[in-house]
Structures are given as structure tokens and as C-alpha cells.
Motif scaffolding. Structure first.
Motif, PDB file in Angstrom:
ATOM      1  N   TYR A 181       0.812  -1.223   0.000  1.00 43.35           N
ATOM      2  CA  TYR A 181       0.000   0.000   0.000  1.00 43.35           C
ATOM      3  C   TYR A 181       0.845   1.272   0.000  1.00 43.35           C
ATOM      4  O   TYR A 181       0.389   2.320  -0.475  1.00 43.35           O
ATOM      5  CB  TYR A 181      -0.989  -0.005   1.176  1.00 43.35           C
ATOM      6  N   ARG A 182       2.065   1.204   0.494  1.00 46.25           N
ATOM      7  CA  ARG A 182       2.891   2.412   0.528  1.00 46.25           C
ATOM      8  C   ARG A 182       3.421   2.783  -0.853  1.00 46.25           C
ATOM      9  O   ARG A 182       3.759   3.945  -1.093  1.00 46.25           O
ATOM     10  CB  ARG A 182       4.070   2.217   1.487  1.00 46.25           C
ATOM     11  N   VAL A 183       3.485   1.831  -1.755  1.00 47.01           N
ATOM     12  CA  VAL A 183       4.098   2.110  -3.056  1.00 47.01           C
ATOM     13  C   VAL A 183       3.127   2.004  -4.223  1.00 47.01           C
ATOM     14  O   VAL A 183       3.468   2.379  -5.343  1.00 47.01           O
ATOM     15  CB  VAL A 183       5.289   1.146  -3.306  1.00 47.01           C
ATOM     16  N   SER A 184       1.928   1.517  -3.970  1.00 44.23           N
ATOM     17  CA  SER A 184       0.989   1.270  -5.064  1.00 44.23           C
ATOM     18  C   SER A 184      -0.344   1.968  -4.815  1.00 44.23           C
ATOM     19  O   SER A 184      -1.007   1.717  -3.802  1.00 44.23           O
ATOM     20  CB  SER A 184       0.754  -0.238  -5.223  1.00 44.23           C
ATOM     21  N   ALA A 185      -0.749   2.831  -5.773  1.00 36.11           N
ATOM     22  CA  ALA A 185      -2.049   3.487  -5.661  1.00 36.11           C
ATOM     23  C   ALA A 185      -3.175   2.466  -5.734  1.00 36.11           C
ATOM     24  O   ALA A 185      -4.195   2.616  -5.042  1.00 36.11           O
ATOM     25  CB  ALA A 185      -2.199   4.536  -6.762  1.00 36.11           C
ATOM     26  N   ALA A 186      -3.000   1.437  -6.554  1.00 39.84           N
ATOM     27  CA  ALA A 186      -4.031   0.399  -6.661  1.00 39.84           C
ATOM     28  C   ALA A 186      -4.203  -0.329  -5.328  1.00 39.84           C
ATOM     29  O   ALA A 186      -5.333  -0.630  -4.909  1.00 39.84           O
ATOM     30  CB  ALA A 186      -3.662  -0.589  -7.767  1.00 39.84           C
ATOM     31  N   ALA A 187      -3.089  -0.605  -4.663  1.00 39.62           N
ATOM     32  CA  ALA A 187      -3.168  -1.264  -3.358  1.00 39.62           C
ATOM     33  C   ALA A 187      -3.828  -0.348  -2.336  1.00 39.62           C
ATOM     34  O   ALA A 187      -4.608  -0.810  -1.491  1.00 39.62           O
ATOM     35  CB  ALA A 187      -1.771  -1.665  -2.888  1.00 39.62           C
ATOM     36  N   ARG A 188      -3.535   0.949  -2.391  1.00 33.95           N
ATOM     37  CA  ARG A 188      -4.183   1.883  -1.464  1.00 33.95           C
ATOM     38  C   ARG A 188      -5.679   1.972  -1.725  1.00 33.95           C
ATOM     39  O   ARG A 188      -6.472   2.065  -0.788  1.00 33.95           O
ATOM     40  CB  ARG A 188      -3.534   3.275  -1.575  1.00 33.95           C
ATOM     41  N   GLU A 189      -6.063   1.971  -2.988  1.00 32.03           N
ATOM     42  CA  GLU A 189      -7.482   2.044  -3.308  1.00 32.03           C
ATOM     43  C   GLU A 189      -8.225   0.829  -2.761  1.00 32.03           C
ATOM     44  O   GLU A 189      -9.318   0.959  -2.175  1.00 32.03           O
ATOM     45  CB  GLU A 189      -7.669   2.141  -4.820  1.00 32.03           C
ATOM     46  N   LEU A 190      -7.641  -0.347  -2.924  1.00 33.25           N
ATOM     47  CA  LEU A 190      -8.258  -1.567  -2.396  1.00 33.25           C
ATOM     48  C   LEU A 190      -8.303  -1.528  -0.874  1.00 33.25           C
ATOM     49  O   LEU A 190      -9.336  -1.865  -0.262  1.00 33.25           O
ATOM     50  CB  LEU A 190      -7.474  -2.786  -2.873  1.00 33.25           C
ATOM     51  N   LEU A 191      -7.202  -1.117  -0.253  1.00 37.09           N
ATOM     52  CA  LEU A 191      -7.154  -1.057   1.202  1.00 37.09           C
ATOM     53  C   LEU A 191      -8.154  -0.043   1.730  1.00 37.09           C
ATOM     54  O   LEU A 191      -8.849  -0.299   2.730  1.00 37.09           O
ATOM     55  CB  LEU A 191      -5.735  -0.697   1.653  1.00 37.09           C
ATOM     56  N   LEU A 192      -8.262   1.115   1.073  1.00 37.75           N
ATOM     57  CA  LEU A 192      -9.213   2.129   1.525  1.00 37.75           C
ATOM     58  C   LEU A 192     -10.641   1.613   1.429  1.00 37.75           C
ATOM     59  O   LEU A 192     -11.469   1.863   2.329  1.00 37.75           O
ATOM     60  CB  LEU A 192      -9.059   3.409   0.708  1.00 37.75           C
ATOM     61  N   THR A 193     -10.951   0.877   0.383  1.00 36.81           N
ATOM     62  CA  THR A 193     -12.290   0.279   0.253  1.00 36.81           C
ATOM     63  C   THR A 193     -12.575  -0.639   1.429  1.00 36.81           C
ATOM     64  O   THR A 193     -13.675  -0.611   2.008  1.00 36.81           O
ATOM     65  CB  THR A 193     -12.392  -0.499  -1.067  1.00 36.81           C
TER      66      THR A 193
END
Length: 268
Positions: A181-193
Motif C-alpha cells: 500500500y505504501r508504493v501502489s495506488a491500486a493497493a491503497r485504493e483496495l485497502l481504503l475500500t
């Protein structure tokens, strides 16, 4: 739940007013983010989220919130400080019992709270003595002085307005997968969901896009949530035998209650 009187004085009126702030601190203003969450209503409202934040803005926020969580080590290991001072004074290394081995070096690299984080999460945090975190910690030391200059007492053990926060570990202890999540916007988007699914009471006020775009903004919001956890006493403070050390080295407030308890559990 344990009750900490020193925490309660900052809650003002649990049923009404409460603000927490989170800071993802970097060595420079670029990469530093500040988030403020208002807990006064039935939802937790993200009232402010900023990037490129300077020390004065953070210090000012400390005067207006009940708890301010900083994602940075608030001090250095006692052994490291003693070693550097002795080395500068040309003291005998024999007197310091220096053997140069890895076990000895780890005592210089990690604080007592880092060992506690390792025991609770299975992961070592970055070393404030040996990793690039040290540059940020130097800035943090000046920031703490600025906060104190504004009349806010700073206790590095977390008793008071300022508390040390570890956003990634907080997320994992709340049950979230933080992979990438610290390096990937896609991972942050999934985590935020997933975070919003678990916390439908969290009102981001249109800041979701910024959180996805910036890992710094994301961590500042998580730090504000973890600060609420600390303010409610949902963490294990340093044990009595380590309290004096924690007041020098800092102490990471790791959440001990579920994310849902931030909005639903009163102080007992």
C-alpha cells in the motif's frame, strides 16, 4: 478496559467535542501530511487533509486537538545515545563493553518500544539509529520543541497530547492486509475500500482521491484514527519498569481494540 486519568483530561466531553490529528512526517515538508478528524457527531469526519505541511502548521494543530499522533520515532535508544556521547569523548571502548557483534549492535539500533512492536506484530520497525528514519527523527525533535514552545507539554511515552503512531502496524492489528500500500495506488485504493467497509462511519469529505494518490496522505489519516485509539486508552502504555526509558526514547501506541471501537466504545 483500563482507565488512564491522564488520557481522560484530553477527552473534554466524550459525548461531544473531540479532535484527533495524524501526521505522516518526512524529513522535508514535501512528503509530510497532516489529517484532522472530528469525532463530535455520529460519524468521524475528516475535516482537514493537507500535503507539504511545515512544522509551524503541525505545532499549531497540537494546540487545537485532543491527541496528535506522529508517525516517527520520538527519540533514540538510550544505548545509542550513550555510545555516541562516549565515542565523542574518546572514552575507552572496554569501559563500554563494546564487542561489535550483531546482538550488541541491535541494542544501539532499536528502542524498547521497537522490541515491543516486534513482539506484538512480528516485524521490526525501521531503526531510528541506522535507517534513513534518523533524518526524519531529527526534524521531529525540533518539531516537539516547537510544540512545547506553544505551551503543549510533550511526554514521549504518549501520556498527553502527542503520541507516537505506527500506521502500517495499526492497520495490520485492525486486521487489514497492507501489502504494497505504501508504493501502489491500486493497493491503497483496495485497502481504503476495505477500511471504509469496516468503518462506514468514517466520512472522508471528498478526500478519498488524495488518499489513493498519496501514501503520505493515506498514512496521515490512519495516524489520526490510531490517535483516537490512543486517546481512548485502547493501547498498552509502557510498563512501569520502562516508563522512564519511554519518556526519553518514545513509545509507540499500538491499537488493542477493533477499529469499530473508535466510534462506539465510551471511556470507562
Amino acid at each position: 478496559m483500563r482507565y488512564f486519568p491522564e488520557v481522560a483530561v484530553h477527552l473534554r466531553d466524550y459525548a461531544g467535542l473531540m479532535l484527533t490529528a495524524g501526521v505522516d512526517l518526512a524529513a522535508e515538508n514535501k512528503g509530510t501530511a497532516l489529517a484532522v478528524v472530528d469525532w463530535s457527531g455520529p460519524t468521524a469526519t475528516l475535516t482537514d487533509l493537507r500535503l507539504g505541511v511545515g512544522d509551524d502548521a503541525i505545532a499549531e494543530a497540537a494546540t487545537t486537538v485532543d491527541k496528535l499522533g506522529i508517525d516517527c520515532a520520538l527519540g533514540w535508544p538510550d544505548e545509542f545515545v550513550s555510545f555516541v556521547v562516549a565515542h565523542a569523548d574518546h572514552e575507552s571502548i572496554d569501559a563500554l563493553s563494546v564487542d561489535g557483534g550483531m546482538d550488541w549492535r541491535r541494542t544501539l539500533a532499536y528502542r524498547e518500544t521497537d522490541r515491543d512492536v516486534r513482539a506484538k506484530t512480528g516485524r521490526w520497525p525501521l531503526s531510528v539509529s541506522t535507517d534513513r528514519l534518523g533524518l526524519t527523527a531529527m526534524r521531529c525533535a525540533g518539531l516537539l520543541a516547537r510544540i512545547q514552545a506553544r505551551g503543549v507539554a510533550v511526554d514521549r511515552s504518549g501520556s498527553g497530547v502527542v503520541v507516537e503512531i505506527y500506521p502500517g502496524a495499526s492497520l495490520r492489528l485492525w486486521g487489514f492486509d497492507t501489502t504494497g500500500y505504501r508504493v501502489s495506488a491500486a493497493a491503497r485504493e483496495l485497502l481504503l475500500t476495505r477500511v471504509l467497509d469496516a468503518a462506514p462511519w468514517l466520512d472522508l469529505q471528498g478526500h478519498a482521491e488524495l488518499m489513493v494518490r498519496s501514501g503520505d496522505a493515506f498514512d496521515a489519516v490512519i495516524a489520526a484514527l490510531a490517535s483516537r485509539s490512543a486517546a481512548l486508552g485502547h493501547y498498552e502504555p509502557p510498563p512501569a519498569q520502562h516508563l522512564a526509558r519511554a519518556r526519553r526514547e518514545g513509545w509507540t501506541a499500538l491499537p488493542t481494540n477493533p477499529l469499530a471501537a473508535l466510534i462506539s466504545a465510551p471511556v470507562e
